[in-house]
Design a protein around this motif. Structure first.
Motif, PDB file in Angstrom:
ATOM      1  N   LEU A 154       0.840  -1.192   0.000  1.00 17.87           N
ATOM      2  CA  LEU A 154       0.000   0.000   0.000  1.00 17.87           C
ATOM      3  C   LEU A 154       0.877   1.243   0.000  1.00 17.87           C
ATOM      4  CD1 LEU A 154      -3.107   0.394   0.147  1.00 17.87           C
ATOM      5  CD2 LEU A 154      -2.817   0.848   2.596  1.00 17.87           C
ATOM      6  N   MET A 155       0.629   2.125  -0.973  1.00 18.73           N
ATOM      7  CA  MET A 155       1.339   3.396  -1.064  1.00 18.73           C
ATOM      8  C   MET A 155       0.370   4.522  -0.731  1.00 18.73           C
ATOM      9  SD  MET A 155       3.150   5.237  -4.401  1.00 18.73           S
ATOM     10  CE  MET A 155       4.343   3.941  -4.707  1.00 18.73           C
ATOM     11  N   ALA A 156       0.720   5.358   0.236  1.00 20.78           N
ATOM     12  CA  ALA A 156      -0.138   6.464   0.648  1.00 20.78           C
ATOM     13  C   ALA A 156       0.335   7.762  -0.003  1.00 20.78           C
ATOM     14  CB  ALA A 156      -0.143   6.604   2.161  1.00 20.78           C
ATOM     15  N   ASP A 157      -0.576   8.443  -0.671  1.00 15.47           N
ATOM     16  CA  ASP A 157      -0.290   9.657  -1.430  1.00 15.47           C
ATOM     17  C   ASP A 157      -0.597  10.885  -0.578  1.00 15.47           C
ATOM     18  OD1 ASP A 157      -0.335  11.812  -3.210  1.00 15.47           O
ATOM     19  OD2 ASP A 157      -1.117  10.604  -4.857  1.00 15.47           O
ATOM     20  N   LEU A 158       0.431  11.703  -0.319  1.00 14.23           N
ATOM     21  CA  LEU A 158       0.297  12.869   0.558  1.00 14.23           C
ATOM     22  C   LEU A 158      -0.310  14.094  -0.122  1.00 14.23           C
ATOM     23  CD1 LEU A 158       3.688  12.674   2.502  1.00 14.23           C
ATOM     24  CD2 LEU A 158       1.409  12.320   3.464  1.00 14.23           C
ATOM     25  N   ILE A 159      -0.819  13.966  -1.318  1.00 16.89           N
ATOM     26  CA  ILE A 159      -1.367  15.110  -2.029  1.00 16.89           C
ATOM     27  C   ILE A 159      -2.428  15.814  -1.172  1.00 16.89           C
ATOM     28  CG2 ILE A 159      -3.111  13.693  -3.238  1.00 16.89           C
ATOM     29  CD1 ILE A 159      -2.724  15.502  -5.685  1.00 16.89           C
ATOM     30  N   ASN A 160      -2.255  17.134  -1.013  1.00 20.29           N
ATOM     31  CA  ASN A 160      -3.199  18.010  -0.306  1.00 20.29           C
ATOM     32  C   ASN A 160      -3.264  17.800   1.206  1.00 20.29           C
ATOM     33  OD1 ASN A 160      -3.951  19.286  -2.684  1.00 20.29           O
ATOM     34  ND2 ASN A 160      -5.658  17.897  -3.060  1.00 20.29           N
ATOM     35  N   VAL A 161      -2.387  16.985   1.785  1.00 20.53           N
ATOM     36  CA  VAL A 161      -2.391  16.798   3.236  1.00 20.53           C
ATOM     37  C   VAL A 161      -1.868  18.067   3.914  1.00 20.53           C
ATOM     38  CG1 VAL A 161      -1.341  15.504   5.142  1.00 20.53           C
ATOM     39  CG2 VAL A 161      -2.192  14.298   3.128  1.00 20.53           C
ATOM     40  N   LYS A 162      -2.560  18.530   4.945  1.00 22.46           N
ATOM     41  CA  LYS A 162      -2.214  19.796   5.593  1.00 22.46           C
ATOM     42  C   LYS A 162      -0.925  19.703   6.408  1.00 22.46           C
ATOM     43  CE  LYS A 162      -5.934  21.867   4.076  1.00 22.46           C
ATOM     44  NZ  LYS A 162      -5.818  22.852   2.978  1.00 22.46           N
ATOM     45  N   ASP A 163      -0.740  18.585   7.101  1.00 21.97           N
ATOM     46  CA  ASP A 163       0.462  18.396   7.918  1.00 21.97           C
ATOM     47  C   ASP A 163       1.132  17.097   7.469  1.00 21.97           C
ATOM     48  OD1 ASP A 163       2.444  18.140   9.791  1.00 21.97           O
ATOM     49  OD2 ASP A 163       1.129  18.277  11.545  1.00 21.97           O
ATOM     50  N   PRO A 164       1.871  17.130   6.353  1.00 19.53           N
ATOM     51  CA  PRO A 164       2.382  15.888   5.768  1.00 19.53           C
ATOM     52  C   PRO A 164       3.353  15.124   6.658  1.00 19.53           C
ATOM     53  CG  PRO A 164       3.311  17.814   4.656  1.00 19.53           C
ATOM     54  CD  PRO A 164       2.232  18.309   5.545  1.00 19.53           C
ATOM     55  N   VAL A 165       4.172  15.826   7.436  1.00 18.34           N
ATOM     56  CA  VAL A 165       5.150  15.137   8.288  1.00 18.34           C
ATOM     57  C   VAL A 165       4.438  14.304   9.347  1.00 18.34           C
ATOM     58  CG1 VAL A 165       7.013  15.442   9.945  1.00 18.34           C
ATOM     59  CG2 VAL A 165       6.973  16.827   7.855  1.00 18.34           C
ATOM     60  N   SER A 166       3.502  14.925  10.047  1.00 19.03           N
ATOM     61  CA  SER A 166       2.763  14.217  11.088  1.00 19.03           C
ATOM     62  C   SER A 166       1.956  13.064  10.506  1.00 19.03           C
ATOM     63  CB  SER A 166       1.835  15.192  11.819  1.00 19.03           C
ATOM     64  OG  SER A 166       1.019  14.520  12.747  1.00 19.03           O
ATOM     65  N   ARG A 167       1.323  13.319   9.345  1.00 20.42           N
ATOM     66  CA  ARG A 167       0.502  12.260   8.741  1.00 20.42           C
ATOM     67  C   ARG A 167       1.370  11.104   8.261  1.00 20.42           C
ATOM     68  NH1 ARG A 167      -3.979   9.738   9.577  1.00 20.42           N
ATOM     69  NH2 ARG A 167      -5.098   9.064   7.701  1.00 20.42           N
ATOM     70  N   ALA A 168       2.536  11.393   7.741  1.00 18.76           N
ATOM     71  CA  ALA A 168       3.430  10.327   7.281  1.00 18.76           C
ATOM     72  C   ALA A 168       3.837   9.432   8.448  1.00 18.76           C
ATOM     73  CB  ALA A 168       4.665  10.930   6.611  1.00 18.76           C
ATOM     74  N   ARG A 169       4.127  10.028   9.605  1.00 19.59           N
ATOM     75  CA  ARG A 169       4.488   9.237  10.782  1.00 19.59           C
ATOM     76  C   ARG A 169       3.327   8.318  11.195  1.00 19.59           C
ATOM     77  NH1 ARG A 169       5.917  14.286  13.553  1.00 19.59           N
ATOM     78  NH2 ARG A 169       8.063  14.883  13.102  1.00 19.59           N
ATOM     79  N   THR A 170       2.119   8.865  11.190  1.00 20.52           N
ATOM     80  CA  THR A 170       0.943   8.073  11.563  1.00 20.52           C
ATOM     81  C   THR A 170       0.731   6.913  10.601  1.00 20.52           C
ATOM     82  OG1 THR A 170      -0.130  10.006  12.553  1.00 20.52           O
ATOM     83  CG2 THR A 170      -1.555   8.170  11.933  1.00 20.52           C
ATOM     84  N   LEU A 171       0.850   7.184   9.317  1.00 20.02           N
ATOM     85  CA  LEU A 171       0.638   6.142   8.308  1.00 20.02           C
ATOM     86  C   LEU A 171       1.674   5.029   8.434  1.00 20.02           C
ATOM     87  CD1 LEU A 171      -0.161   8.494   5.311  1.00 20.02           C
ATOM     88  CD2 LEU A 171      -1.790   6.988   6.467  1.00 20.02           C
ATOM     89  N   GLU A 172       2.903   5.415   8.746  1.00 19.04           N
ATOM     90  CA  GLU A 172       3.944   4.400   8.955  1.00 19.04           C
ATOM     91  C   GLU A 172       3.560   3.486  10.115  1.00 19.04           C
ATOM     92  OE1 GLU A 172       8.787   4.330   9.112  1.00 19.04           O
ATOM     93  OE2 GLU A 172       7.757   5.910  10.233  1.00 19.04           O
ATOM     94  N   ARG A 173       3.077   4.065  11.209  1.00 22.69           N
ATOM     95  CA  ARG A 173       2.666   3.267  12.364  1.00 22.69           C
ATOM     96  C   ARG A 173       1.481   2.357  12.029  1.00 22.69           C
ATOM     97  NH1 ARG A 173       3.465   8.253  15.136  1.00 22.69           N
ATOM     98  NH2 ARG A 173       1.203   8.599  15.187  1.00 22.69           N
ATOM     99  N   MET A 174       0.627   2.801  11.116  1.00 20.24           N
ATOM    100  CA  MET A 174      -0.562   2.019  10.783  1.00 20.24           C
ATOM    101  C   MET A 174      -0.268   0.880   9.810  1.00 20.24           C
ATOM    102  SD  MET A 174      -3.518   4.965  10.461  1.00 20.24           S
ATOM    103  CE  MET A 174      -4.840   3.727  10.390  1.00 20.24           C
ATOM    104  N   GLY A 175       0.944   0.822   9.280  1.00 25.16           N
ATOM    105  CA  GLY A 175       1.306  -0.300   8.428  1.00 25.16           C
ATOM    106  C   GLY A 175       1.373  -0.018   6.952  1.00 25.16           C
TER     107      GLY A 175
END
Length: 428
Positions: free
Chosen positions: A110-131
Motif C-alpha cells: 500500500l502506497m499512501a499519497d500525501l497530495i493536499n495533506v495539511k500536515d504531511p510530516v505528522s501524517r506520514a508518521r501516523t501512516l507508517e505506524r498504521m502499516g
C-alpha cells in the motif's frame, strides 16, 4: 548505493496508447509501471488487467487514490493484477486500516499519497505506524502549475520516517536526480516520459540521472524571467488550449512573418491615429515589454510607423500590438520586428496627445491591464492575465508535450481521430 526505482505513471485516457508507452519506457530502463488515475477512471480494472497480461514480471502500481471502502478497492485492484495500490493519505484512519488489512490478505503493498495533506510530516508518521508500506511525496498537476514543489515535500518527510519514500510531481531528468540526493527510494515520472516523442530516450536520460544523481547549481531565474522563458517555448495555440480556448485577440496579423514576442503589456489608448501617446509609451516601457495600442477601432489612419519601430528596437521593446493600422510596413519588415496589427495604410494621424498610457484598455474585444502578459506568433496574439501568467505558461508547456507524443504516433501511421478515440469521447 541501492538502485532507485523508476516508476512511470501512465496518466492517459487510452489503454492502447498506454501499453505502447509502457513497452517503450521499460526498454529505456523503467522499473515499475503505474496505471494512472485518469487511465483507471477511463478504462476501469481492465487497465490493470491488461498491464499485468502485457508485463507479467513487472511491478504494476494502481493509482486508485482510495478515499473510502478500503477493503473493496484494494481487493479489486489486487485481483486485477496490481502489485502496489495507492490510497489517499488524508483518507480516514478507518479506511487506511481496512486497506492495510486487505493489502496483507491479497499480498500487495500500500502506497499512501500525501497530495493536499495539511500536515504531511505528522501524517506520514501516523501512516507508517498504521502499516502503510510506502509514502508518496506528491504534488499534483494543478498544484505544480502554480509553483508548488514535490522536492520540498520530499525533504520535509524523508528524515521523519523509515519506510520507503516515493516522490512525484513534474519531475524531469534534472529534478529526478535531485530527488535521489534528497533521499527518494522511488522516483515517479509521468508527463516527461509519457508525453515524449521519444519515450525510450527520455526514460534512458532519467535512468542515467537516477544512477548518477547530482544537485543542480543553475542560477535561479526571477519569476518574470521564468515566465518569459516558458512562453517563448510554446505557441499561441498551446496557450489558448491551456486557457480553455480563451485569450486570443482576433483580427491581428503578424506583418513581419515568422517572429515571436512575449512580454508584459504597456497599454495605450489613442484616438483616430493620434500617435503622441503611442510614441510616448516607448519612453515609459521597460526593455522586454510589449506596447499594446487601442486605436479606438480606426483602421484608415495609423498611429504607428517605421520611426516609432526603430525607437523600440533601440530601447529593447519586445514588440507592438495595434488594434488598428500600421504604416511603413516595408521598413518595419526589414527590421524583423514583432508587430501585429489589423491593417496597413499609408496615412498617419496628428500628434495631439489624446488618450492614456497604462490604463485598462479594450483590444480586439478583450480587456487588457498594464502588466498582463502578451504572446504573439504567426498564429496570432493571446493575452494572459498577469496573476495567472506562471500557471498558464506551465500548462501550455504540458499541452505542447502532449501534442509531441500525439504527433509521433501519427508519424508512425495512426491518425488524430484514432489516437484521440474521438468516437468514444463524443458528447452523448
Amino acid at each position: 548505493m541501492k538502485k532507485v526505482v523508476l516508476q512511470v505513471a501512465l496518466d492517459l485516457l487510452e489503454l492502447k496508447r498506454a501499453v505502447q508507452i509502457a513497452h517503450e519506457a521499460l526498454a529505456g530502463g523503467a522499473d515499475w509501471i503505474e496505471a494512472g488515475t485518469p487511465l483507471i477512471k477511463s478504462e476501469g480494472m481492465q487497465a490493470i488487467r491488461t498491464l499485468r497480461e502485457q508485463f507479467p514480471d513487472t511491478v504494476i502500481v494502481a493509482d486508485m487514490k482510495i478515499a473510502d471502502t478500503g477493503t473493496m478497492e484494494v481487493e479489486m485492484a489486487a485481483k486485477a493484477g496490481a502489485s502496489i495500490i495507492c490510497i489517499l493519505a488524508d483518507a480516514d484512519d478507518a479506511v487506511i486500516a481496512e486497506a492495510v488489512r486487505s493489502s496483507r490478505l491479497y499480498g500487495t503493498k500500500l502506497m499512501a499519497d500525501l497530495i493536499n495533506v495539511k500536515d504531511p510530516v505528522s501524517r506520514a508518521r501516523t501512516l507508517e505506524r498504521m502499516g502503510v508500506d510506502i509514502i508518496a511525496a506528491h504534488v499534483g498537476i494543478d498544484q505544480q502549475m502554480i509553483g508548488k514543489s514535490s522536492l520540498s515535500l520530499l525533504k520535509d518527510i524523508r528524515e521523519e520516517i523509515y519506510i520507503p519514500v516515493a516522490v512525484a510531481g513534474g519531475l524531469d531528468a534534472a529534478t529526478a536526480g535531485e530527488a535521489v540526493c534528497y533521499g527518494a527510494d522511488i522516483v515517479i515520472v509521468g508527463g516527461c516520459i509519457a508525453r515524449s516523442a521519444d519515450v525510450t530516450g527520455s526514460t534512458t536520460l532519467i535512468r542515467q540521472s537516477l544512477d548518477a544523481p547530482s544537485l543542480q547549481s543553475t542560477e535561479k531565474m526571477s519569476l518574470d524571467e521564468e515566465i518569459h522563458s516558458l512562453f517563448m517555448q510554446v505557441s499561441t495555440p498551446n496557450i489558448s488550449d491551456a486557457m480553455h480556448r480563451k485569450g486570443a485577440l482576433p483580427g491581428l496579423v503578424s506583418f513581419c512573418g515568422n517572429v515571436k514576442l512575449a512580454g508584459k503589456a504597456v497599454t495605450v489608448h489613442t484616438i483616430a491615429g493620434d500617435w503622441a501617446k503611442p510614441v510616448e509609451a516607448i519612453e515609459i516601457a521597460e526593455p522586454g515589454s510589449v506596447i499594446v495600442i487601442n486605436n479606438d477601432g480606426c483602421v484608415h489612419v495609423a498611429p504607428w510607423g517605421e520611426l516609432a519601430t526603430l525607437s523600440c528596437t533601440k530601447k529593447g521593446i519586445a514588440g507592438v500590438v495595434i488594434d488598428g493600422a500600421v504604416r511603413d510596413i516595408d521598413d518595419i519588415r526589414s527590421m524583423k520586428f514583432p508587430l501585429f496589427a489589423r491593417a496597413i495604410v499609408p496615412n498617419a494621424g496628428e500628434p495631439k496627445g489624446f488618450g492614456e498610457i497604462n490604463a485598462e484598455i479594450q483590444c480586439c474585444g478583450h480587456s487588457i491591464h498594464p502588466g498582463d502578459w502578451i504572446v504573439g506568433d504567426e498564429s496570432g496574439v493571446v493575452v494572459i492575465p498577469r496573476e495567472r501568467a506562471y500557471e498558464v505558461a506551465r500548462r501550455a508547456l504540458e499541452v505542447k508535450k502532449t501534442e509531441a507524443r500525439i504527433r509521433e504516433e501519427i508519424r508512425r501511421g495512426s491518425t488524430l481521430s484514432v489516437v484521440s478515440e474521438l468516437s468514444k469521447w463524443e458528447k452523448k
